[in-house]
Structure formats: structure tokens, C-alpha cells
Design an enzyme around this catalytic site. Sequence first.
Site, PDB file in Angstrom:
ATOM      1  CE1 TYR A 174     -43.223 -53.506  66.123  1.00 22.93           C
ATOM      2  CE2 TYR A 174     -42.477 -55.752  66.431  1.00 22.93           C
ATOM      3  CZ  TYR A 174     -42.847 -54.533  66.949  1.00 22.93           C
ATOM      4  OH  TYR A 174     -42.816 -54.332  68.307  1.00 22.93           O
ATOM      5  CG  HIS A 190     -38.115 -57.943  71.912  1.00 25.50           C
ATOM      6  ND1 HIS A 190     -38.847 -58.445  72.957  1.00 25.50           N
ATOM      7  CD2 HIS A 190     -38.508 -56.648  71.790  1.00 25.50           C
ATOM      8  CE1 HIS A 190     -39.664 -57.509  73.426  1.00 25.50           C
ATOM      9  NE2 HIS A 190     -39.468 -56.401  72.740  1.00 25.50           N
ATOM     10  CG  HIS A 226     -45.832 -56.499  60.975  1.00 23.69           C
ATOM     11  ND1 HIS A 226     -46.651 -55.555  61.548  1.00 23.69           N
ATOM     12  CD2 HIS A 226     -45.218 -55.875  59.944  1.00 23.69           C
ATOM     13  CE1 HIS A 226     -46.545 -54.423  60.891  1.00 23.69           C
ATOM     14  NE2 HIS A 226     -45.663 -54.589  59.916  1.00 23.69           N
ATOM     15  CG  ASN A 248     -43.572 -56.472  75.877  1.00 27.52           C
ATOM     16  OD1 ASN A 248     -42.946 -57.197  75.103  1.00 27.52           O
ATOM     17  ND2 ASN A 248     -43.436 -55.166  75.883  1.00 27.52           N
TER      18      ASN A 248
HETATM   19 FE1  HDD Z   1     -41.486 -53.994  69.506  1.00 29.68          FE
HETATM   20  C1  HDD Z   1     -39.645 -56.576  68.348  1.00 29.68           C
HETATM   21  C2  HDD Z   1     -43.132 -56.123  71.682  1.00 29.68           C
HETATM   22  C3  HDD Z   1     -43.215 -51.346  70.874  1.00 29.68           C
HETATM   23  C4  HDD Z   1     -40.099 -51.961  67.234  1.00 29.68           C
HETATM   24  N1  HDD Z   1     -41.385 -55.955  69.940  1.00 29.68           N
HETATM   25  C5  HDD Z   1     -40.561 -56.864  69.358  1.00 29.68           C
HETATM   26  C6  HDD Z   1     -40.777 -58.159  69.918  1.00 29.68           C
HETATM   27  C7  HDD Z   1     -41.755 -58.026  70.861  1.00 29.68           C
HETATM   28  C8  HDD Z   1     -42.146 -56.645  70.869  1.00 29.68           C
HETATM   29  C9  HDD Z   1     -42.319 -59.110  71.735  1.00 29.68           C
HETATM   30  C10 HDD Z   1     -40.026 -59.417  69.536  1.00 29.68           C
HETATM   31  C11 HDD Z   1     -40.699 -60.119  68.406  1.00 29.68           C
HETATM   32  C12 HDD Z   1     -40.042 -61.448  68.151  1.00 29.68           C
HETATM   33  O1  HDD Z   1     -40.087 -62.310  69.027  1.00 29.68           O
HETATM   34  O2  HDD Z   1     -39.471 -61.599  67.073  1.00 29.68           O
HETATM   35  N2  HDD Z   1     -42.837 -53.763  71.021  1.00 29.68           N
HETATM   36  C13 HDD Z   1     -43.458 -54.778  71.719  1.00 29.68           C
HETATM   37  C14 HDD Z   1     -44.520 -54.227  72.517  1.00 29.68           C
HETATM   38  C15 HDD Z   1     -44.529 -52.882  72.306  1.00 29.68           C
HETATM   39  C16 HDD Z   1     -43.483 -52.591  71.352  1.00 29.68           C
HETATM   40  C17 HDD Z   1     -45.439 -55.040  73.403  1.00 29.68           C
HETATM   41  C18 HDD Z   1     -45.438 -51.837  72.865  1.00 29.68           C
HETATM   42  C19 HDD Z   1     -46.584 -52.072  73.395  1.00 29.68           C
HETATM   43  N3  HDD Z   1     -41.603 -52.016  69.157  1.00 29.68           N
HETATM   44  C20 HDD Z   1     -42.385 -51.087  69.805  1.00 29.68           C
HETATM   45  C21 HDD Z   1     -42.254 -49.806  69.167  1.00 29.68           C
HETATM   46  C22 HDD Z   1     -41.380 -49.979  68.128  1.00 29.68           C
HETATM   47  C23 HDD Z   1     -40.985 -51.373  68.132  1.00 29.68           C
HETATM   48  C24 HDD Z   1     -42.977 -48.548  69.601  1.00 29.68           C
HETATM   49  C25 HDD Z   1     -40.868 -48.982  67.111  1.00 29.68           C
HETATM   50  C26 HDD Z   1     -41.470 -47.917  66.762  1.00 29.68           C
HETATM   51  N4  HDD Z   1     -40.056 -54.225  68.084  1.00 29.68           N
HETATM   52  C27 HDD Z   1     -39.689 -53.252  67.220  1.00 29.68           C
HETATM   53  C28 HDD Z   1     -38.751 -53.746  66.142  1.00 29.68           C
HETATM   54  C29 HDD Z   1     -38.612 -55.252  66.505  1.00 29.68           C
HETATM   55  C30 HDD Z   1     -39.469 -55.375  67.743  1.00 29.68           C
HETATM   56  C31 HDD Z   1     -37.510 -52.973  66.001  1.00 29.68           C
HETATM   57  C32 HDD Z   1     -37.202 -55.807  66.640  1.00 29.68           C
HETATM   58  C33 HDD Z   1     -37.203 -57.139  65.943  1.00 29.68           C
HETATM   59  C34 HDD Z   1     -38.466 -57.192  65.249  1.00 29.68           C
HETATM   60  O3  HDD Z   1     -39.187 -56.055  65.493  1.00 29.68           O
HETATM   61  O4  HDD Z   1     -38.854 -58.094  64.536  1.00 29.68           O
HETATM   62  O5  HDD Z   1     -39.310 -53.575  64.892  1.00 29.68           O
END
Ligand code: HDD
Length: 722
Positions: free
Chosen positions: A377, A90, A354, A163
Site C-alpha cells: 500500500y 479498486h 493502508h 471488502n
Molecule cells: Fe488491496 C487497494 C482491500 C489484498 C494491494 N485493497 C485496496 C482497496 C481496498 C482493498 C478496499 C482500495 C483502497 C482505497 O479505497 O483507496 N486488498 C483489500 C482486501 C484484501 C486486499 C480486503 C484482502 C483481504 N491488496 C491485497 C493484497 C495486495 C493488495 C494481498 C498486494 C499484495 N490493494 C493493494 C494495492 C492497492 C489496494 C495495490 C491499490 C490502490 C491502493 O492500494 O491504494 O496496494
Amino acid sequence: MTKPKTPTAASGNRTGLDPSPADANRSEQAASVLAQEPGETLTTNQGLRISDNQNSLRAGARGPTLLEDHILREKIMHFDHERIPERVVHARGAGAHGVFEVYESMRKFTKAGFLQNPKMKTPVFVRFSTVAGSRGSADTARDVRGFSVRFYTGEGNFDLVGNNIPVFFIQDAIKFPDLIHSVKPEPHNEIPQASSAHDTFWDFISLVPETTHVLMWVMSDRAIPRSLQTMEGFGVHTFRFIDEAGKSSFVKFHWKPVLGVHSLVWDEAVKLAGKDADYHRRDLWEAIDQGLHPEWEFGVQIVPEKDEHKFDFDLLDATKLIPESLVPVQIIGKMTLNRNTDNYFAETEQVAFHPGHLVPGIDFSNDPLLQGRLFSYTDTQLSRLGSANFHEIPINRPLAAVDNNQRDGQMRQTLVKGRVSYEPNSLGGGCPMQRPWEQGGFVTHPQAMEGEKIRVRSESFADHFSQAALFWRSQAKWEQDHIVAAFCFELAKVTVAAVRERMVSTLTQVDTALAQRVADGLGMAVPKPPAGAKGVPRTDKPARDPALSMANGRKDSIVGRKVAVLVADGVDGAAIDAVRKALHAGGAAMKLIAPRLGEVKNKAGKMIKVDHSLPTVGSVLFDSVFVPGGKASAEALSADANAVLFVKEAYKHGKTIASSDEGATLIAKAARSAGTPDGEFQGPGVIAASGKAVNDVFTKSLVAAIANHRFAERPDLDSIVA
Ligand code: HDD
């Protein structure tokens, strides 16, 4: 010297939030020592006023630069460190501020404060994103879109990190790094950027059948939205609402765009990536800037605890949705985005969402994907934002008071007074104190649990195909066509035949006609279903779910649509005025596009300002094209290859095409050069007839056609050469 206007952000505080204690402390003494208005004078980071920002300090006019130049060193040092690691997923996003209002109290289901009072306006910050691409990638890549909403409630921040697609790729967070590694550019050569059309993605996907459902969505036009404003949003997981008495119900969260759900077509998305890589963020920014505030209604699907096991799927499985035909979405509120950011980096880049940011009245379910996210997160912000104090960055500060015994750490801003930094204490009067549930404290829902410590997937998660098939069956014919085309495009980019075969073999589990069509498109035979396919539980109920098809959505508004008007000298100015009036009344924008920039002289001899020149734009940047009459104008445009291409492409992409009087000449020329069988553009959404005047009937049918957004069912779209 005229005094410059003091910048609004100069105080360093986020509008609507209290200044940090450090700011407040500083301002007490500031008045007596301040020598200048903030924002007026160029200074170093220490407040030293700079007299020369053009030349570094050197030994003589032609001599070497001196190490002593502390002003140069500070400036360059800061510049060298301007970039922070982009989000691992993202990375590319666009953000905006707004408000949320609940329509009526949800007290019956939840005690969450922001869902009680229809008069309350809760501030929100929203960040939309693509998943796979880097920060500089194009907005229109085929991808899931992130839809993160932060509610700054009186009880703390509630982040709904969702999402635009209601289901996820995997059922357990432990697979997330594998999924993301497969879709990101391949590690040996960092190719391709922001695209799933490559070997490693399809290798992984074809080996992990639980991805099949989301894949149907990602191959549909949902993954190439027309606008961020025309996307749905979903919390994806099942959460819990908890009422005052502690009673829990399961809940799924939805955002429904007031403008309806609309998408691009693939050819358009690809061309847009080149014409305007910022297409989505620009559209959002401009809408807010012009006061056309984007709105989404907030919906919930509520399932009583007692019904947890009444479905053919498991509520804890994030690869499943609850069909709206089984549990209707109750619309309970509205979010309006009404303010653009002041500073992209400070707000959109530094916002740290988060899924674990909850308020009393909302709690988790045991969804193993959600549970795994809770670690990721916070952890990622430590490397991205660099300190455990990322919650003190203005965009991340809650509106609710923050009082605890956490102290120090890199980049600490808060200046907490006093000697007490522990609990329990008597020296600080016991403060800050814990609060029980009855007084607004957060209490985790006490769910009874027992079980062995094991690494297994529940059998209730085993059906990977029924909902993928439900999605396929629920699509309109043109939507199915686009899904087939997307599979063919993506898999044709896969170089390893065995991967293509394995994927088409998986598709036989969704629908045999789908598998056949994709196999045909790839020039291969339909492979056998995967081994063990027969043992998988299946259901074909419900047969269809209308909410899954964009064809059944709202098509009653032209707000935010952009209409191109092709003009040259001699154009009929009255026709332009009449169409402009109708479009503006409906909230659409109109741009005049001519072979070159400057002005054109209309039929009546009046000069009209041109907005864009033909070579710098393209039909993909607009929702519709209108060619007004005026013989000289129509003839000049018919001889201009860019104008002909403009109309051809608009037709190919299913957009409304209109002309008045001689403007029809250009439409006819475009149709002939597009290779239409009878040399005409026919079918829905073509409002072109020579001699047709611009009257109310004309403008009404034009507005209705633009509201329809797209005429994907035009029979000859794929044969148009454009
Ligand atoms: Fe995630 C970012 C949505 C599963 C690990 N995720 C992130 C963002 C969105 C989502 C919208 C961007 C946030 C922003 O605008 O700053 N993610 C989802 C959805 C999931 C999902 C809807 C499942 C239903 N994500 C998911 C899993 C993991 C992560 C299973 C790890 C185990 N996601 C992350 C992250 C991010 C992230 C690596 C990258 C940047 C951040 O968190 O702040 O932690």
C-alpha cells in the site's frame, strides 16, 4: 460587480483539520499584502490576476501564437498533467465523510482511544470501490466491493481497508499480482472491461482451489449490491485487540448496514450499466445530500488467544470466516456518513489507505495475506501520488499531531522550523521524543515465535471447500438459483472447454447438485472430481449459518428507496398525493414519470410537474412502480411501449408493483405482453386491483412490500419477456 461568495475550500485546508505549518506561516503576512478575497479573481498559479481568459497572445489578430504567452503555457501544462495513474486495483470509487461513535467502552479488550468513550465522535472518511474495473467503468459490474474506512483518531489514523465480502481469493500475498492479472482485461486486446467473465480469470481460478470459497460469494448477488448503503463490510483478516495490560485477543471486524443487506438481480445490473453507470455513487451522494445519512453498525467477533486452535479452520487464513453461529458478532458502535466530498480528486482520488495504519490497542495477526499487504500500500502510493510526502495531502493528514525527523522530498508541504532533524538530540530539548506504551506509544504485540525460514503453506490452510459448501447450504433457494445462473453466465463466456470442465470439476467438491446444475446450464457432463480430492480434510459443521443468507436480513425500512409513479394526462392526483405522503413519511423518494417531460394535467384539471420522461429512465433505476388511476392516463400509458416495458421489467426483477383504480389496466397489459401463462401478474408484491382506492390499508401494504425490497420467489420470473 456583486462580490461572489468565497468558496469554503478556498483556504485549502480540510475542514476539521489544522492548517499545515506552511499555511499558518503564510497567513501571518498575508493580510498586509492581499489585494483580493480568495476565490474572487481568476489568477495564474502564481497569483497573477488574469485579464483575458478567452484569447491566447498572438502576433496580430490573425497571426501565430507567441511562445511568450506564459499564461497559456502554464494553463495547458497543468491540464496536460491532470491525470495521475489510477489505482492498479479498486480504481473506481466513491467517498464520503462521517463520524464513528462507540456504544460502550471496549476497555476490556483494547486500549484503542476511539473505542473507549461513547461521547467521542471520531471523524471518518470512507471509500467504496469496485476491484477490477478502471476509473470510468460501470458501478454495477459483478465484483467484490472495497469498503475502506479511515478513522481520524486522537492517536493517529486507523485504516480498516476491507471488502463487502468476508473472505479473500488467496491465502498468500505473493499470489496477488497473478490473481489481478487474470481478472483484469486480457493484455493482448484490453478486453473485457470490469468483468470476470473471460478465459484468463477462470483459467487461474480453476487452477487455484483456495479461491473456491470467495467465488461462491462473488457468484452470489452480494457481488451486485443494490446500493453501497446496503452492503456489509468486513475487515477480512483476523486482527488483534490489545488491552492496557498488553493482553491480546483475536478480532474480526464487521460493518452491518442499518438499511439491511440488499442486492440487484443480474439482468438489472447489466441494464443499469447502460442506463446509469454511476448508479451506486449517485445513490450515495443523493442520500447524503438529502440528509438521509447512511449508517452502519460496527461489530466485532472476539476470540480469546487460548481459543486460537479450537476451530476447524485457521484464523490466519483469509479464505475463511468465523461463522456467526460459532462466534456471534457483538455490535459495538455506529458509523454515519453525513458529508459529501467537496472535490472528488482531492479527497476520493488522493486518499491513500493502508492496512498498516494502526493505533495502539489494535495489531496484526500473522495472516500471510495481511503481512504481504503491508508492503504494497505505501509502495503503490509512490507511483500513484508521486512522492513520499503523500501523507501531507489534506485528506491523508492525521488529526493527531505529526512530529518526526523525516524531511524534504518531492512536494514537501510542511515547514519545520529549527536546526534539529535527528534523534537523540540535546539541541532540541530531546524533542520529538519516543513514548512508551503506558504513555500512548505503539508497541508491537510481543508474540513468541520460532521456526525455520521456509516457503510453505501451513497444513491448517488446506481445506478449501468446507466453507464454500457451508455458504451454498446456507442460501435460500432463490439465492442458490442466482449462484447457478451466475456460474453458467460467466463460464459460458469462457471459450476454452478445458477451463470450463476444470471449474465444474472443482464445483463437485462444493456440492454435487450445484455442479450438476452448472454442468446442465453449460450443456456438458459433470466431470470427475479433481485428482487428490479425497485426501482433502472436510467438515460439514455447522450445517448452516443464517448470517450468510441475505434472505434472513433486515427488511424493515424503506429509507432511500425510489418509487416510480407512471403518469399521463388525466391521472388521479389524489392517489399520487396519498402515496407520496406515505413514502415520504418512511424516507423513500417518489418520482413522476410521463411519456414526455414538462407537466401533465390531472383528473381535476391541475398541472403537475413531471420528474423524468419515460425514454430517459427505466424501471432498473427504481425499487418499485406505482400506476395511479385516471382512465385517460392509464389508457395513454397502456399504449406506450416504454411504460409497458417499465412494468414488465419491474415484475421480472421482483419489485413491488402497485396500481389503483384504472392503473390496473397498464399492469394487465404489461402482464399479457410479458407472456404470463394466464395473462396476469400474480404473486407476492403485486398490489394491483381495479377499483382499489388509495386508503391507509393500501399505502400500508405498499410500504411493507417496498420494505421487503424484492420478491425473488415469484414463480414465473425467468419466463418473463422483458
Ligand atoms: Fe488491496 C487497494 C482491500 C489484498 C494491494 N485493497 C485496496 C482497496 C481496498 C482493498 C478496499 C482500495 C483502497 C482505497 O479505497 O483507496 N486488498 C483489500 C482486501 C484484501 C486486499 C480486503 C484482502 C483481504 N491488496 C491485497 C493484497 C495486495 C493488495 C494481498 C498486494 C499484495 N490493494 C493493494 C494495492 C492497492 C489496494 C495495490 C491499490 C490502490 C491502493 O492500494 O491504494 O496496494
